[in-house]
Design a protein around this motif. Sequence first.
Motif, PDB file in Angstrom:
ATOM      1  N   THR A 101      40.328 121.768  38.526  1.00 23.96           N
ATOM      2  CA  THR A 101      38.821 121.715  37.881  1.00 23.96           C
ATOM      3  C   THR A 101      38.974 122.652  36.654  1.00 23.96           C
ATOM      4  OG1 THR A 101      38.106 123.318  39.558  1.00 23.96           O
ATOM      5  CG2 THR A 101      37.643 121.003  39.792  1.00 23.96           C
TER       6      THR A 101
ATOM      7  N   ALA B 262      28.458 114.179  34.929  1.00 21.88           N
ATOM      8  CA  ALA B 262      28.751 114.259  36.251  1.00 21.88           C
ATOM      9  C   ALA B 262      30.091 114.794  36.485  1.00 21.88           C
ATOM     10  CB  ALA B 262      28.654 112.767  36.801  1.00 21.88           C
TER      11      ALA B 262
ATOM     12  N   SER C 247      30.447 118.520  38.472  1.00 23.72           N
ATOM     13  CA  SER C 247      31.153 118.726  39.689  1.00 23.72           C
ATOM     14  C   SER C 247      32.356 119.585  39.421  1.00 23.72           C
ATOM     15  CB  SER C 247      31.915 117.148  40.089  1.00 23.72           C
ATOM     16  OG  SER C 247      30.881 116.175  39.961  1.00 23.72           O
ATOM     17  N   CYS C 248      33.117 119.479  38.304  1.00 28.17           N
ATOM     18  CA  CYS C 248      34.136 120.590  37.915  1.00 28.17           C
ATOM     19  C   CYS C 248      33.953 121.852  38.354  1.00 28.17           C
ATOM     20  CB  CYS C 248      34.964 120.004  36.979  1.00 28.17           C
ATOM     21  SG  CYS C 248      36.097 118.781  36.818  1.00 28.17           S
TER      22      CYS C 248
ATOM     23  N   VAL D 197      30.955 123.172  39.645  1.00 31.05           N
ATOM     24  CA  VAL D 197      30.408 123.663  40.795  1.00 31.05           C
ATOM     25  C   VAL D 197      31.658 124.184  41.749  1.00 31.05           C
ATOM     26  CG1 VAL D 197      29.430 122.843  42.976  1.00 31.05           C
ATOM     27  CG2 VAL D 197      28.175 122.621  40.532  1.00 31.05           C
ATOM     28  N   ILE D 198      32.603 122.943  41.854  1.00 31.69           N
ATOM     29  CA  ILE D 198      33.734 122.982  42.825  1.00 31.69           C
ATOM     30  C   ILE D 198      34.733 124.122  42.391  1.00 31.69           C
ATOM     31  CG2 ILE D 198      35.960 122.048  43.505  1.00 31.69           C
ATOM     32  CD1 ILE D 198      34.874 119.192  42.988  1.00 31.69           C
TER      33      ILE D 198
END
Length: 208
Positions: free
Chosen positions: A25, A71, A75-76, A78-79
Amino acid sequence: MNASSCSLCKIWNSSIGKKYLVAITGLVLVLFLAGHLGGNLLIFVGKEEFDAYAKSLHELLHGAGVWIARAVLLSCLVIHVAATISLTRANRAASPKYGLTILAFVVYHLLHFTVRIDSHLAELAKTSPHAMVIAGFQNGVVVLFYVIAMTLLCSHLSHGVASIFQTVGLRSKKSAPLIDKLSKAYAWGIWAGFISIPTAIYFFQFGA
Ligand code: HEM
């Protein structure tokens, strides 16, 4: 399906899995930053070029492109932050202050230029994203906030990029000095490039 049988859970539950999640990520975010900076620097090329670039981004895949990118990036991010928090907790290390600060900056940045909570900026964006960015950096407090956030982001990048190489096993004793130098050079380049935009607009009346 229980936690031990789901493959995503298995990755999450192992420390090496989480390290890879942080690295992958992180790499996506590092590449995004270079692309985002390149696009934003078009502001110095000209109003037409910058506006055409913004328009083309929004028209990519009939408008779906920008949403896919949003998106993936979200996502990256947050992860990346969640896995870092989880890893540092397990190691009883210092709290990952960079991740949370950068996340806070991104939320502010999205409200500023993507959601456009300022109705004046929203109005300008309809005809010219270039005009929106120039107007968005007329306030000294906003500019100071961006400068602080970019500085924190880039001090994180200066060791973060080297950590990606470490995790995937490409940072040997021999290559470490070169990788560390490249990592620092990349961070400084990203810092100087991003800082140049709000400071040129605010201090040198660029675009006025
Ligand atoms: C001075 C520095 C920066 C400027 C001038 C800038 C400019 C912009 C603009 C104009 C947009 C809106 C694009 C659009 O929807 O038309 C945008 C979106 C975005 N920026 Fe930045 N940006 C800067 C720094 C950053 C940094 C450092 C990050 C990451 C840490 C970042 C992450 C994002 C993200 C994730 C979006 C959302 C993409 C989208 O939804 O379209 N930006 N930026």
